[in-house]
Design a protein around this motif. Structure first.
Motif, short mmCIF file in Angstrom:
data_model
loop_
_atom_site.label_atom_id
_atom_site.label_comp_id
_atom_site.label_asym_id
_atom_site.label_seq_id
_atom_site.Cartn_x
_atom_site.Cartn_y
_atom_site.Cartn_z
N MET A 164 0.71 -1.24 -0.10
CA MET A 164 -0.18 -0.17 0.18
C MET A 164 0.80 1.16 -0.07
O MET A 164 0.69 2.00 -0.66
CB MET A 164 -1.03 0.00 1.19
N VAL A 165 1.86 1.23 0.90
CA VAL A 165 2.84 2.60 0.81
C VAL A 165 3.98 2.60 -0.08
O VAL A 165 4.37 3.62 -0.05
CB VAL A 165 3.29 2.83 2.30
N GLY A 166 4.19 1.42 -0.75
CA GLY A 166 5.28 1.45 -1.58
C GLY A 166 5.20 0.92 -2.99
O GLY A 166 5.94 1.29 -3.74
N GLY A 167 4.04 0.37 -3.07
CA GLY A 167 3.78 -0.23 -4.53
C GLY A 167 4.89 -1.45 -4.62
O GLY A 167 5.25 -2.18 -3.99
N SER A 168 5.17 -1.84 -6.10
CA SER A 168 6.25 -2.74 -6.51
C SER A 168 7.13 -2.21 -7.19
O SER A 168 7.17 -2.33 -8.56
CB SER A 168 5.29 -3.66 -7.06
N LEU A 169 8.21 -1.16 -7.04
CA LEU A 169 9.26 -0.69 -7.78
C LEU A 169 10.25 -1.64 -7.67
O LEU A 169 10.98 -1.61 -6.35
CB LEU A 169 9.35 0.75 -7.54
N PRO A 170 10.94 -2.04 -8.63
CA PRO A 170 12.07 -2.89 -8.65
C PRO A 170 13.28 -2.15 -7.79
O PRO A 170 13.30 -0.88 -8.52
CB PRO A 170 12.36 -3.24 -9.81
N THR A 173 10.99 -0.56 -3.77
CA THR A 173 9.99 -1.11 -2.78
C THR A 173 9.67 -2.57 -2.85
O THR A 173 8.72 -3.18 -2.20
CB THR A 173 8.75 -0.10 -3.06
N ARG A 174 10.03 -3.24 -4.07
CA ARG A 174 9.47 -4.43 -4.26
C ARG A 174 10.52 -5.51 -3.43
O ARG A 174 11.45 -5.80 -3.53
CB ARG A 174 9.86 -4.94 -5.69
#
Length: 222
Positions: A164-170, A173-174
């Motif tokens: 929710m707060v970070g998403g899925s950014l390689p 935040t993934r």
């Protein structure tokens, strides 16, 4: 195996432990040895992440840390970019989500120390810091270690809050749990299985460690 995601998860787990070790220690000793008015409400708030759905906690953190929030605006002014969808937001979310896992075992360990031991030390003239160093730490260390082990293991498996707060950014935040979800969505069962196995091993080791430490505390204070 997504090694970048694994590395990020380990980094997040280590940072969460480093923050919650001193914070949890101070808060747990306060709760265990110095009761105060409204303590029940404080303990309930600390335990809230245990029962609150992770997506709900994540949603309110997203609102509280977003660009429209005071915290988000201050961060934007100081750093020049938004707080959410970056590692720092993951860390804040992880610390909040892991409060009960870190603090509750410490509180139980401190409360298990016989009161007469601490009272005798105080009567003999031992300073509060000396009591903490020579009595509290040696007797409560299994609970402290238990809290840190549970915190680290839970951080590796966090999904709803960090998504929710970070998403899925390689690379940003993934985390490993999110990478598993992405691999399942892509029908890459082999990669999902390999990464899931890592979390299973970590969970088993964490539970075995806490069980051994709990047994040590029971034998010591029984």
């Amino acid at each position: 195996m997504d090694w970048v995601a694994l590395s990020l998860s380990l980094k997040l787990g280590a940072a969460t432990v480093l923050i919650l070790l001193p914070v949890g220690f101070v808060v747990a000793r306060r709760l265990a040895f110095h009761p105060f008015r409204g303590q029940g409400m404080v303990e309930a708030l600390i335990a809230l992440p245990l029962v609150l759905p992770p997506t709900v906690l994540g949603y309110y953190l997203l609102v509280g840390l977003g660009a429209a929030s005071p915290i988000g605006q201050v961060w934007q002014a100081l750093v020049g970019r938004q707080l959410v969808f970056h590692f720092e937001a993951l860390l804040i979310a992880s610390v909040i989500a892991n409060l009960p896992f870190a603090i509750q075992p410490m509180v139980q360990a401190f409360r298990a120390i016989p009161p007469e031991v601490r009272e005798a030390a105080a009567v003999s003239g031992m300073a509060p810091l000396t009591i903490m160093r020579r009595i509290d730490l040696p007797l409560a260390w299994p609970g402290i270690v238990t809290g840190m082990v549970l915190t680290f293991a839970h951080t590796l498996g966090e999904f709803g809050v960090v998504l929710m707060v970070g998403g899925s950014l390689p690379g940003e935040t993934r985390t490993l749990s999110i990478a598993i979800y992405d691999r399942v969505q892509a029908f890459d069962d082999a990669a999902a299985h390999a990464m899931s196995a890592v979390l299973v091993v970590v969970s088993v080791v964490a539970l075995a460690t806490t069980s051994l430490l709990s047994g040590r505390m029971v034998r010591r204070h029984g």
